[in-house]
Write an enzyme that holds these catalytic residues in place. Structure first.
Site, PDB file in Angstrom:
ATOM      1  N   HIS A 382       1.187  -1.129  -0.215  1.00  9.25           N
ATOM      2  CA  HIS A 382       0.413   0.625   0.204  1.00  9.25           C
ATOM      3  C   HIS A 382       0.782   1.570  -0.247  1.00  9.25           C
ATOM      4  O   HIS A 382       1.762   1.276   0.763  1.00  9.25           O
ATOM      5  CB  HIS A 382      -1.147   0.198   1.268  1.00  9.25           C
ATOM      6  N   CYS A 431      -0.006   2.233  -4.937  1.00  6.91           N
ATOM      7  CA  CYS A 431      -0.985   2.798  -5.878  1.00  6.91           C
ATOM      8  C   CYS A 431      -0.423   4.864  -5.053  1.00  6.91           C
ATOM      9  O   CYS A 431       0.227   4.714  -4.451  1.00  6.91           O
ATOM     10  CB  CYS A 431      -2.547   2.906  -4.783  1.00  6.91           C
TER      11      CYS A 431
END
Length: 803
Positions: A382, A431
């Site tokens: 993440h 991301c």
């Protein structure tokens, strides 16, 4: 007679051995004694306990009678009751052993006598008395004929001393009705006025403790490869002795005033202290903080298209505590590790790191960088990007995390530039969406104009990165395309441009994910560039040693059990912080029909899924990256156990090997256990759980490593074995292969592989008959040419929660 109330533990060893010999017979022996003692419920033995006693005959030195006597002793059976039971079974020879009680019972002896002392007023008195003979000895100190309050231990500690405590002291050591006194110790309290006289000052230094440290060890900041020198001096009478400690653990041998450690690495940093003691006193020095930074040899790099070395740190976070878990990072890190190794990169591969561990891992990575070195950092997990700043999210990030909970990529870049690297490559498979919980705009320091920076983002700004779920393994979209181009001999930006083109031509990824390349690289630098020799072999050797420390595997070993079974313990590294242990029965007696060796009771800190331990294949043990063939000898089965999160291991790794076997003429299984300690394997030696100083070293402040000489013909210093415990120097492994070191005397280190990396070999102990194959397009990874034929399940790697 009072002595008969004493327990069996007071019997002399020679009497116990003789009594056991007399009772080891079927007619009038230990079984009859067990029946006799059962008249008292507390001494009644169960069938299981009697069976355990009987099985002692299977051991070469086992004795059923000795086992029964030990049980009775544990239950506080008295000598009088034992003698009563021996008379009941009419065992006359055994009764005769008790005819002369004073010969039967162990006599109390004083082994350490208290000594007379002269102590300055206000000082501290320590008297010591040690006894032997009985278990559970009781101590009582006296001053003259009066008991000393709280003086009921072997050591009598009084302080600060006053004049009324001067006098004669003695210690009584007792057990039941038996006792013995020590010799008298005369304690003289010296008044302060007499401390300046010649006689007293020559007898004691001017210290209230009678032992005085005159020179304390000092804090140090030195470079890798340097020699660590610490000094502690003391005065006392008797003369002081010394013992050095590193992070509260004793060093051996280190019993001199001067501590010297040649060729230090970051494993040697920490807190050092010295224990100074003599017969009467003990004092500790101040703690000296030692920080080890990277070495620097000066401008020996010629700015050519060759690297002085190539180093990569690969981090993959999957098992998040407060966010959706990912599947791709494990396979992605494994594949990238195998590819970079083919390009002569030193690779450290780590899974599931918290914030502290990520910071420490980056600090260790920076220590491997130097002038002209190619540095590559890959992260899968993440992440997010705010105002042009990228942040990597650790597994322990809270639900609403901000930049203070994460690792700032631009800060890592700035620290890499301080190392004067030849190439800085960041591959960020995460991301880049905005984090609405984070309104902080960090201000990075000024970056140097180095024209050697390459950022390869798996996706573009304010977009998500995806992973592909297929079977038990997942690949990120980025790695699925990158692995097809990584080995091409092209400028790194050209190679990444081609990856971006491949992703753009794939219909399934078009409109969802697009690689973004940012670079100021002005020269033709490729990941395939050769490694050139430098004018500083000491720095290269120190860097090799620093990397090697994080990849030392325990040595394969054999355990011999009393029943005659021989068990092999083998070790292999799946990642730098994940190790696999297997057990295999190598030899067993013919009268044993079944036998298994299982592992249990692992050290605190290491992550082990107990449901997946001791499995017959690696897939069941939790390792999805290995594909084994059938072993050539099916009867020699292996049991596999996978240990994760080795970076959290604070002490040496220990575990129990439990051998379970069954004889042909018995229905019940028998157990034997051995405890095994294998030190700190792989990355555990680096203590990533400990905080690091953020910016304690730079190239300009490091020591010159020209003063440190190492042989140039070996990839690693010959002192590697002395820097690593002997039981852990056999092999070095990472990501499914093991690395072994073979110095070649007289060999010219002109080729890059000889200079920087050891010879790569499969560990024969681990891979014999069960050789795993690296992930490839033919195994469980995502085939590039079939990309458009697969049904994808897209999973974003971004996950935010509002407050």
């Amino acid at each position: 007679m009072g002595d008969w109330n004493l327990g069996l533990g007071t019997l002399r060893e020679v009497v116990l051995s003789r009594l056991a010999d007399l009772l080891d017979n079927p007619k009038c022996g230990w079984r009859q004694l067990a029946d006799a003692v059962s008249m008292q419920p507390q001494f009644r033995c169960s069938e299981k306990e009697l069976m355990s006693c009987s099985l002692q005959v299977l051991s070469a030195k086992g004795s059923p009678s000795r086992s029964l006597l030990a049980m009775l002793a544990d239950r506080n059976c008295s000598l009088g009751f034992l003698l009563q039971c021996l008379r009941k079974i009419e065992h006359r020879e055994a009764i005769c052993l008790f005819c002369v009680p004073y010969k039967v019972m162990e006599q109390i002896r004083i082994t350490v006598q208290p000594q007379s002392q002269k102590i300055p007023e206000g000082g501290r008195l320590v008297l010591n008395c040690q006894g032997s003979g009985f278990s559970g000895l009781v101590y009582q100190w006296f001053k003259g004929k009066e008991e000393v309050p709280s003086g009921n231990s072997p050591d009598l500690v009084l302080g600060p001393l006053s004049q009324d405590q001067q006098g004669y002291y003695i210690c009584r050591v007792s057990q039941g009705d038996s006792f013995v006194f020590s010799q008298w110790a005369h304690v003289t309290v010296i008044q302060p006025s007499s401390s300046s006289s010649g006689s007293s000052s020559s007898f004691f230094p001017s210290s209230v403790s009678g032992l005085h440290i005159t020179q304390q060890p000092q804090d140090l900041a030195i470079a890798e490869g340097d020699c660590l020198c610490l000094e502690c001096k003391a005065e006392g009478n008797p003369p002081p002795q010394y013992q050095w400690y590193h992070n509260k653990q004793p060093l051996s041998p280190a019993n001199k005033p001067n501590l010297m450690i040649p060729c230090v690495t970051t494993a040697d940093r920490g807190k050092y202290s010295c224990r100074v003691y003599n017969l009467y006193h003990e004092v500790w020095s101040n703690q000296a903080h030692v920080e080890i930074g990277p070495g620097f040899c000066g401008p020996s790099w010629d700015e050519s298209d060759e690297a002085t070395d190539k180093v990569a740190l690969l981090m993959g976070n999957m098992n998040y505590q407060h966010h959706r878990q990912l599947r791709a990072p494990m396979a992605d890190v494994h594949e990238l590790t195998n590819l970079l190794r083919q390009l002569d990169f030193k690779v450290v591969s780590l899974l599931d790191l918290n914030r502290q561990e990520m910071h420490s891992a980056v600090t260790e990575f920076l220590l491997l960088l130097d002038r002209g070195v190619y540095g590559l950092l890959y992260f899968a997990g993440h992440g997010y990007e705010n105002y042009g700043n990228s942040f990597m999210v650790p597994i322990d990030a809270p639900a609403s995390y901000t930049s203070e909970h994460c690792l700032w990529v631009q800060d890592v870049l700035q620290r890499m530039q301080e190392r004067e690297t030849g190439l800085n490559v960041f591959l960020l498979d995460m991301c880049r969406k905005r984090n609405l919980n984070d309104d902080i705009i960090p201000q990075p320091g000024p970056l140097k104009v180095t024209a050697n920076i390459v950022f390869g983002y798996a996706t573009c700004v304010d977009a998500e990165a995806y992973e592909v779920n297929k079977d038990d393994l997942s690949n990120g979209i980025f790695i699925s395309f990158l692995k097809q181009r990584l080995l091409e001999d092209e400028k790194v930006t050209v190679m990444l441009d081609r990856v971006a083109e491949d992703m753009g031509q794939c219909e399934i990824t078009r409109g969802r994910q697009a690689l973004e390349l940012r670079s100021n690289l002005s020269e033709r630098r490729a990941l395939t560039d050769r490694i050139q020799c430098t004018d500083c072999p000491a720095a290269t050797s120190a860097r090799n040693l620093q990397w090697a420390i994080a990849h030392v595997l325990p040595e394969s070993r054999y355990l011999h059990f009393d029943c005659g079974v021989k068990v092999q313990l083998g070790f292999a590294a799946e990642f730098s912080n994940i190790m696999i242990i297997y057990t295999r029965i190598m030899d067993q007696p013919k009268d044993i029909i079944s036998c298994t060796a299982q592992l249990s009771d692992f050290s605190e800190g290491v992550d082990v899924d107990l449901k997946l331990t001791n499995q017959e294949n690696l897939q069941d043990a939790g390792s999805l990256l290995f594909d084994f063939e059938a072993p050539p000898r099916p009867e020699m089965k292996k049991l596999y156990t996978r240990l994760r999160a080795l970076q959290r291991l604070k002490k040496e790794l220990t575990f129990t090997v439990c051998l379970q076997y069954q004889y042909t003429n018995m229905d019940e299984e028998v157990q034997e256990k051995q405890t095994v300690s294998v030190g700190k394997p792989l990355v555990a030696k680096l203590n990533l759980h400990e905080p690091r100083l953020p910016r304690s070293f730079s190239a300009s402040s490091s020591s010159d490593l020209h003063t440190f000489s190492l042989p140039e013909s070996s990839s690693f210093p010959e002192g590697l074995e002395s820097s690593v415990p002997a039981s852990e120097t056999s092999s070095i492994g990472s990501a499914s292969t093991c690395w072994s070191y073979y110095p070649h005397a007289g060999e010219v280190s002109g080729h890059s592989k000889q200079v920087n990396v050891p010879e790569e070999t499969f560990s024969p102990e681990f891979l014999e008959g069960d050789r795993p194959q690296p992930l490839s397009a033919e195994s469980k990874s995502l085939p590039h040419d079939c990309l458009e034929d697969l049904s994808f399940q897209f999973r974003t790697k971004q996950n935010f929660h509002s407050c």
